[in-house]
Design a protein around this motif. Structure first.
Motif, PDB file in Angstrom:
ATOM      1  N   ALA A  55      -5.096   4.218   1.916  1.00  0.00           N
ATOM      2  CA  ALA A  55      -4.001   4.130   0.950  1.00  0.00           C
ATOM      3  C   ALA A  55      -4.510   3.503  -0.337  1.00  0.00           C
ATOM      4  O   ALA A  55      -5.632   2.978  -0.383  1.00  0.00           O
ATOM      5  N   VAL A  56      -3.670   3.563  -1.349  1.00  0.00           N
ATOM      6  CA  VAL A  56      -3.907   2.755  -2.538  1.00  0.00           C
ATOM      7  C   VAL A  56      -3.240   1.409  -2.299  1.00  0.00           C
ATOM      8  O   VAL A  56      -2.043   1.356  -1.958  1.00  0.00           O
TER       9      VAL A  56
ATOM     10  N   ARG B  86       0.834  -1.205   0.000  1.00  0.00           N
ATOM     11  CA  ARG B  86       0.000   0.000   0.000  1.00  0.00           C
ATOM     12  C   ARG B  86       0.866   1.252   0.000  1.00  0.00           C
ATOM     13  O   ARG B  86       2.018   1.227   0.457  1.00  0.00           O
ATOM     14  N   GLN B  87       0.281   2.305  -0.520  1.00  0.00           N
ATOM     15  CA  GLN B  87       0.969   3.593  -0.550  1.00  0.00           C
ATOM     16  C   GLN B  87      -0.014   4.679  -0.164  1.00  0.00           C
ATOM     17  O   GLN B  87      -1.001   4.915  -0.869  1.00  0.00           O
ATOM     18  N   ALA B  88       0.270   5.312   0.952  1.00  0.00           N
ATOM     19  CA  ALA B  88      -0.547   6.426   1.416  1.00  0.00           C
ATOM     20  C   ALA B  88      -0.014   7.725   0.811  1.00  0.00           C
ATOM     21  O   ALA B  88       1.148   7.791   0.408  1.00  0.00           O
TER      22      ALA B  88
ATOM     23  N   GLN C 224       6.009   6.348   1.166  1.00  0.00           N
ATOM     24  CA  GLN C 224       6.521   5.312   0.275  1.00  0.00           C
ATOM     25  C   GLN C 224       5.607   4.088   0.305  1.00  0.00           C
ATOM     26  O   GLN C 224       4.879   3.857   1.273  1.00  0.00           O
ATOM     27  N   ARG C 225       5.688   3.323  -0.752  1.00  0.00           N
ATOM     28  CA  ARG C 225       4.938   2.076  -0.806  1.00  0.00           C
ATOM     29  C   ARG C 225       5.510   1.119   0.247  1.00  0.00           C
ATOM     30  O   ARG C 225       6.723   0.996   0.393  1.00  0.00           O
ATOM     31  N   GLU C 226       4.617   0.427   0.944  1.00  0.00           N
ATOM     32  CA  GLU C 226       5.058  -0.470   1.998  1.00  0.00           C
ATOM     33  C   GLU C 226       4.351  -1.819   1.902  1.00  0.00           C
ATOM     34  O   GLU C 226       3.237  -1.916   1.385  1.00  0.00           O
TER      35      GLU C 226
END
Length: 115
Positions: A91-92, A38-40, A44-46
């Motif tokens: 997030a996405v 996910r990326q809020a 950063q994407r996590e």
């Protein structure tokens, strides 16, 4: 080529539940692992959760006990069941598939948790 299509995102109130799905199609063979990231906004994407071909799972500390990753019988579909959602989960959410020497990403699905 491999295509990943995520579905199930949306708006949910804090404390609620939501389920995500990711279906892989195309040259789907020798899958090593699938997972959710996910990326809020502004971050950063996590990693959220992953599941290997053998069924081993791994979760980010922030979602342990609240999220569950699973696979379909064909092992080319992965699910993420999310419960006790928090605004910080907004997030996405992206699906990732790992094959030998390759990785593929979906386009993402937006999850918004309102307080």
């Amino acid at each position: 080529q491999v295509q990943l299509v995520e579905s199930g995102g949306g708006l949910v109130q804090a404390g609620g539940s939501l389920g995500l799905s990711c279906a892989a199609s195309g040259n789907v063979f020798s899958i090593n692992a699938m997972g959710w990231y996910r990326q809020a906004p502004g971050k950063q994407r996590e990693l959220v959760a992953t599941i290997t071909n053998g069924g081993s799972t791994n979760y980010a500390d922030s979602v342990k006990g609240r999220f569950t990753i699973s696979r379909g019988n064909a092992k080319s579909t992965v699910y993420l069941q999310m419960s006790s959602l928090k605004p910080d989960d907004t997030a996405v959410y992206y699906c990732r598939l790992v094959q030998v020497g390759m990785e593929h990403w979906g386009k993402g699905t937006l999850v918004t948790v309102s307080s």
